[in-house]
Design an enzyme around this catalytic site. Sequence first.
Site, PDB file in Angstrom:
ATOM      1  N   ASP A  77     -10.182  14.788  35.843  1.00 53.84           N
ATOM      2  CA  ASP A  77     -10.398  15.068  34.480  1.00 53.84           C
ATOM      3  C   ASP A  77      -9.954  16.568  34.270  1.00 53.84           C
ATOM      4  O   ASP A  77      -9.650  16.998  33.037  1.00 53.84           O
ATOM      5  CB  ASP A  77     -11.604  14.871  34.162  1.00 53.84           C
ATOM      6  CG  ASP A  77     -12.110  13.337  33.976  1.00 53.84           C
ATOM      7  OD1 ASP A  77     -11.051  12.499  33.827  1.00 53.84           O
ATOM      8  OD2 ASP A  77     -13.139  13.042  33.962  1.00 53.84           O
ATOM      9  N   ASP A  81      -7.611  18.235  31.634  1.00 49.91           N
ATOM     10  CA  ASP A  81      -8.034  19.268  30.650  1.00 49.91           C
ATOM     11  C   ASP A  81      -7.447  20.604  30.993  1.00 49.91           C
ATOM     12  O   ASP A  81      -6.894  21.256  29.850  1.00 49.91           O
ATOM     13  CB  ASP A  81      -9.545  19.585  30.965  1.00 49.91           C
ATOM     14  CG  ASP A  81     -10.395  18.560  30.759  1.00 49.91           C
ATOM     15  OD1 ASP A  81      -9.977  17.690  29.597  1.00 49.91           O
ATOM     16  OD2 ASP A  81     -11.712  18.548  31.135  1.00 49.91           O
ATOM     17  N   SER A 126      -9.644 -14.067   7.755  1.00 48.21           N
ATOM     18  CA  SER A 126     -10.722 -14.652   9.006  1.00 48.21           C
ATOM     19  C   SER A 126     -10.394 -15.816   9.510  1.00 48.21           C
ATOM     20  O   SER A 126      -9.451 -16.722   9.059  1.00 48.21           O
ATOM     21  CB  SER A 126     -11.917 -14.618   8.058  1.00 48.21           C
ATOM     22  OG  SER A 126     -12.058 -15.544   7.270  1.00 48.21           O
ATOM     23  N   GLU A 157      -7.361 -16.257  23.931  1.00 48.29           N
ATOM     24  CA  GLU A 157      -7.605 -14.701  23.962  1.00 48.29           C
ATOM     25  C   GLU A 157      -9.271 -14.624  23.943  1.00 48.29           C
ATOM     26  O   GLU A 157      -9.613 -15.304  23.117  1.00 48.29           O
ATOM     27  CB  GLU A 157      -6.757 -13.956  23.188  1.00 48.29           C
ATOM     28  CG  GLU A 157      -5.352 -14.387  22.772  1.00 48.29           C
ATOM     29  CD  GLU A 157      -4.843 -13.510  21.506  1.00 48.29           C
ATOM     30  OE1 GLU A 157      -4.811 -12.511  21.596  1.00 48.29           O
ATOM     31  OE2 GLU A 157      -4.206 -14.429  20.619  1.00 48.29           O
ATOM     32  N   LYS A 159     -12.235 -13.193  22.122  1.00 45.20           N
ATOM     33  CA  LYS A 159     -12.576 -12.861  20.722  1.00 45.20           C
ATOM     34  C   LYS A 159     -13.342 -11.698  20.803  1.00 45.20           C
ATOM     35  O   LYS A 159     -14.705 -11.704  20.990  1.00 45.20           O
ATOM     36  CB  LYS A 159     -13.226 -13.710  20.141  1.00 45.20           C
ATOM     37  CG  LYS A 159     -13.296 -13.546  18.442  1.00 45.20           C
ATOM     38  CD  LYS A 159     -14.128 -14.752  17.738  1.00 45.20           C
ATOM     39  CE  LYS A 159     -14.268 -14.304  16.292  1.00 45.20           C
ATOM     40  NZ  LYS A 159     -15.050 -13.055  16.008  1.00 45.20           N
ATOM     41  N   ASP A 161     -15.848  -8.458  19.775  1.00 42.67           N
ATOM     42  CA  ASP A 161     -16.662  -8.280  18.714  1.00 42.67           C
ATOM     43  C   ASP A 161     -16.423  -7.062  18.242  1.00 42.67           C
ATOM     44  O   ASP A 161     -17.410  -5.879  18.679  1.00 42.67           O
ATOM     45  CB  ASP A 161     -18.033  -8.793  19.262  1.00 42.67           C
ATOM     46  CG  ASP A 161     -19.052  -8.886  18.164  1.00 42.67           C
ATOM     47  OD1 ASP A 161     -18.596  -9.155  16.800  1.00 42.67           O
ATOM     48  OD2 ASP A 161     -20.290  -8.833  18.636  1.00 42.67           O
ATOM     49  N   ARG A 180      -9.696  -3.657   7.662  1.00 43.77           N
ATOM     50  CA  ARG A 180      -9.394  -4.953   6.817  1.00 43.77           C
ATOM     51  C   ARG A 180      -9.729  -5.195   5.471  1.00 43.77           C
ATOM     52  O   ARG A 180      -9.068  -5.652   4.676  1.00 43.77           O
ATOM     53  CB  ARG A 180      -9.991  -6.128   7.512  1.00 43.77           C
ATOM     54  CG  ARG A 180     -10.082  -7.504   7.184  1.00 43.77           C
ATOM     55  CD  ARG A 180     -10.933  -8.418   8.054  1.00 43.77           C
ATOM     56  NE  ARG A 180     -10.662  -9.767   7.392  1.00 43.77           N
ATOM     57  CZ  ARG A 180     -11.355 -10.365   6.420  1.00 43.77           C
ATOM     58  NH1 ARG A 180     -12.268  -9.518   5.757  1.00 43.77           N
ATOM     59  NH2 ARG A 180     -11.087 -11.399   6.094  1.00 43.77           N
ATOM     60  N   GLU A 222      -8.027  -4.922  16.985  1.00 46.00           N
ATOM     61  CA  GLU A 222      -9.559  -5.058  16.953  1.00 46.00           C
ATOM     62  C   GLU A 222     -10.062  -3.460  17.438  1.00 46.00           C
ATOM     63  O   GLU A 222      -9.809  -2.987  18.554  1.00 46.00           O
ATOM     64  CB  GLU A 222     -10.224  -5.999  17.760  1.00 46.00           C
ATOM     65  CG  GLU A 222     -11.725  -6.239  17.331  1.00 46.00           C
ATOM     66  CD  GLU A 222     -11.932  -7.106  16.239  1.00 46.00           C
ATOM     67  OE1 GLU A 222     -12.635  -7.479  15.694  1.00 46.00           O
ATOM     68  OE2 GLU A 222     -10.747  -7.389  15.663  1.00 46.00           O
ATOM     69  N   TYR A 272      -7.647  -2.550  20.750  1.00 49.25           N
ATOM     70  CA  TYR A 272      -6.767  -3.584  21.414  1.00 49.25           C
ATOM     71  C   TYR A 272      -5.968  -4.329  20.471  1.00 49.25           C
ATOM     72  O   TYR A 272      -6.427  -4.815  19.197  1.00 49.25           O
ATOM     73  CB  TYR A 272      -7.539  -4.884  22.095  1.00 49.25           C
ATOM     74  CG  TYR A 272      -8.497  -4.175  23.204  1.00 49.25           C
ATOM     75  CD1 TYR A 272      -7.776  -4.404  24.477  1.00 49.25           C
ATOM     76  CD2 TYR A 272      -9.620  -3.292  23.112  1.00 49.25           C
ATOM     77  CE1 TYR A 272      -8.791  -4.113  25.520  1.00 49.25           C
ATOM     78  CE2 TYR A 272     -10.489  -3.039  24.326  1.00 49.25           C
ATOM     79  CZ  TYR A 272      -9.897  -3.363  25.463  1.00 49.25           C
ATOM     80  OH  TYR A 272     -10.679  -2.959  26.697  1.00 49.25           O
ATOM     81  N   LYS A 338      -4.700 -19.941  19.400  1.00 50.68           N
ATOM     82  CA  LYS A 338      -3.788 -19.737  18.380  1.00 50.68           C
ATOM     83  C   LYS A 338      -2.496 -20.536  18.619  1.00 50.68           C
ATOM     84  O   LYS A 338      -2.098 -20.468  19.923  1.00 50.68           O
ATOM     85  CB  LYS A 338      -3.362 -18.196  18.106  1.00 50.68           C
ATOM     86  CG  LYS A 338      -4.205 -17.389  17.594  1.00 50.68           C
ATOM     87  CD  LYS A 338      -3.699 -15.683  17.605  1.00 50.68           C
ATOM     88  CE  LYS A 338      -4.984 -14.699  17.488  1.00 50.68           C
ATOM     89  NZ  LYS A 338      -4.569 -13.436  17.804  1.00 50.68           N
ATOM     90  N   LYS A 362     -16.803 -19.960  19.183  1.00 49.25           N
ATOM     91  CA  LYS A 362     -17.854 -19.245  18.969  1.00 49.25           C
ATOM     92  C   LYS A 362     -18.938 -19.729  20.316  1.00 49.25           C
ATOM     93  O   LYS A 362     -19.103 -20.764  20.241  1.00 49.25           O
ATOM     94  CB  LYS A 362     -18.744 -19.247  17.844  1.00 49.25           C
ATOM     95  CG  LYS A 362     -17.665 -18.697  16.583  1.00 49.25           C
ATOM     96  CD  LYS A 362     -17.151 -17.306  16.780  1.00 49.25           C
ATOM     97  CE  LYS A 362     -18.410 -16.159  16.815  1.00 49.25           C
ATOM     98  NZ  LYS A 362     -19.077 -15.964  15.148  1.00 49.25           N
ATOM     99  N   CYS A 457     -46.332 -10.619  -5.877  1.00 46.80           N
ATOM    100  CA  CYS A 457     -45.314  -9.488  -5.342  1.00 46.80           C
ATOM    101  C   CYS A 457     -45.802  -8.699  -4.514  1.00 46.80           C
ATOM    102  O   CYS A 457     -46.833  -7.908  -5.008  1.00 46.80           O
ATOM    103  CB  CYS A 457     -44.320  -9.219  -6.420  1.00 46.80           C
ATOM    104  SG  CYS A 457     -43.127  -8.207  -5.815  1.00 46.80           S
ATOM    105  N   CYS A 475     -40.640 -13.293  -7.659  1.00 44.21           N
ATOM    106  CA  CYS A 475     -41.368 -12.372  -8.463  1.00 44.21           C
ATOM    107  C   CYS A 475     -40.893 -12.712  -9.904  1.00 44.21           C
ATOM    108  O   CYS A 475     -39.688 -12.168 -10.029  1.00 44.21           O
ATOM    109  CB  CYS A 475     -41.589 -10.938  -8.005  1.00 44.21           C
ATOM    110  SG  CYS A 475     -42.034  -9.641  -9.182  1.00 44.21           S
ATOM    111  N   CYS A 480     -40.058  -5.017 -11.548  1.00 48.87           N
ATOM    112  CA  CYS A 480     -40.363  -4.872 -10.123  1.00 48.87           C
ATOM    113  C   CYS A 480     -39.525  -3.774  -9.420  1.00 48.87           C
ATOM    114  O   CYS A 480     -38.272  -3.886  -9.433  1.00 48.87           O
ATOM    115  CB  CYS A 480     -40.215  -6.269  -9.236  1.00 48.87           C
ATOM    116  SG  CYS A 480     -40.480  -6.200  -7.537  1.00 48.87           S
TER     117      CYS A 480
END
Length: 715
Positions: A77, A81, A126, A157, A159, A161, A180, A222, A272, A338, A362, A457, A475, A480
């Site tokens: 590093d 730098d 989606s 692949e 997925k 998040d 998106r 993503e 990615y 896919k 999922k 309420c 209510c 309100c």
Amino acid sequence: MVTLRLEALIVCFFCIVSKRLIGLLLAAAVWRPKSKVRLYNRGMSKPAVENDVEELREQIRHHEYRYYVLDDPEISDQEFDGLMNRLKSLEAKHPQLVTPDSPTQRVGGKAAEGFAKVPHSRPMLSLDNAYNEEELRAWDQRVRDLANRERIEYVCEYKLDGMSLALWYEGGALLRGITRGDGTIGEDVTPNVRTMRSVPLTIGAATLKKANVPESFEARGEVVMPIAAFQAWNEQREQEGLQRAANPRNAAAGSIRMVDAREVAKRRLDYYAYFVLRAGDWIFPTHSESLDALEAAGFKVNPHRILTDDLEKALRFIRDAEAKRDHLPYEIDGVVLKVNEVKLQDRLGFTGKAPRWAIAYKFVARAAITQLEDITVQVGRTGKLTPLAMLTPVLIGGTTVKRATLHNADEIARLGVRIGDYVQVERGGDVIPKIVKVVEDAKHPRGNREFAFPGHCPECGGLAVRADGEVDHRCVNAACPAKLRESLLHFVSRGVMNIDGMGESLVQQVIDSGKVRGIADIYDITRDDLLRLDRIGEKTAQNVLAQIARSKQLPLERVVLALGIHFVGERTAQLLARHFGSMELIENSTDEQLQEVEEVGPRVSEAIREFFSEEKNHELVGRLRSAGLRMTQEVIRKGPQPLAGKTLVITGTLPNLTRDQAKKKIEAAGGKVSGSVSKKTDYLVAGEEAGSKLDKANALRVAVLDEAGLLGLLQ
């Protein structure tokens, strides 16, 4: 005598020069350069400085790629730098040599307030979901039936998040980064994208040629916040007395839309890539080739993927991914399958909002056992009272869960839950926490406090009633304050009136100030009103007022949605506006007239009539009309259907119609508008600069129409 003196002077001169030369030669023999970069001075030629700058940039890009993409650094590093500091020094002394793609330009200052809206070259859709093996097998069977094939080759692949992001490149240089958004139009967040080290700012022609990628292309992928970066950021927030972020995905989505790119850089976001396009069309004949090309072009592509035509192998890959998910440096919530062959993707096409050729499997929701400490009630914008379980904080899948929804009184009765119980909590779809069941054993004794649903309420004390046939308490007090806050947040949200800048904090402030007592008061807010609020400066005030003014140009369907009528969501609002064409007709319609609208049944029509039977709601519409909001739009009626069963694609610029206008006319005539040309396309409507879609249509012998041809077909 004079001659002798002259000769002596000449001899002395040569002695001095010789001694100096010998010294220089000795120094040169000992000195060694510390780096490949040449030393320079003010007298150094401009091309030499340019060469040094470019050489440094190439070294830094190489080491960024090794570190951020391959995770295999070659230098420390400190050495990295040092290279960066030398480049900064050179550019500071020669500012004319600074270019947008220089590694020093990754972190800029503040972006312009708000983000420009940019239409996508191709909708970012989606995916449909499968939650178990049976649903995945059913999807595979549908794909094989539609394709009329015994076996289909899939790419599997992880997925990730995170948040979808499109990157546009021109001449190999990053031009734009676009969120998106709603799938059709995103936001330009380029300054923030530049802060991500795994995003190439520029890609050399030789690299692109080797990858077989054109110099102008689009990468889609993503944005994620690595778990280590998320944990470090949360620790920092805690030290600063701020609330911890809920999860890495929300943190990534919030970070990419920050105004100050310097703050975004601190979040250590990662990118990615998984799609590569040119002018909205696929470049390669298979998805697997696209992934390989992106990798060859220098993008970070997730290595966890397989290509298989055996669903059993795909299922083994899914099980293996689920077992590994807790040991990965980022969050995943499933596996995406896919169809590999692009031509077959085109044949399979799309449903309303998702491709038929892809699905997200999922993972089973993560769960934990914790204690229910209390039950509180939250009031929503329609007056609905929702019971919330207040939990002893528990970590579920990297997210600290403190509360969960109990939905309504019937759900509490079904679960048999009492305050003090130990309960099993799941993150449904890995996002929304919910209580699955009460846990009772020796370690987890039952609670002893029953929960009674309030008759009033909790926000305003008004009556809370439960209408016949409904599960929710509501209510009935129109004034309100909780309903006002939630109604305003709904009204200003992106998918409704899209008043950017009016988030929870500002909405609460304008309510507390007394300047906003109803939705229509938003259009009476002045610059001085905003400047009196906390943390609101001149630029922010101007931006908010500009967004408020811009919202007046949105179509009637958005205004209908913004009213917050019970059961009237985005789709129903759109159908109502297109059927009646004016707010006045919607207001004064009977049940029978309302039920003539597609998808509007007795419950929806009753809710609409009840809303407009309240005089205050008529007053609200009148004030919005006076403020200048659009209360009419073109009526789309189902008349003759000359394009029934036909699929059309629109490309290029038409002389008189916008694409949206052309699409509406086609749909009104019974036709379907697709985003890509395939053998199933009946007509291509081509304007100027039609591009590759016209070439593909000609190759497939699809009929091509100009605008006049389309209008003739409609008649």
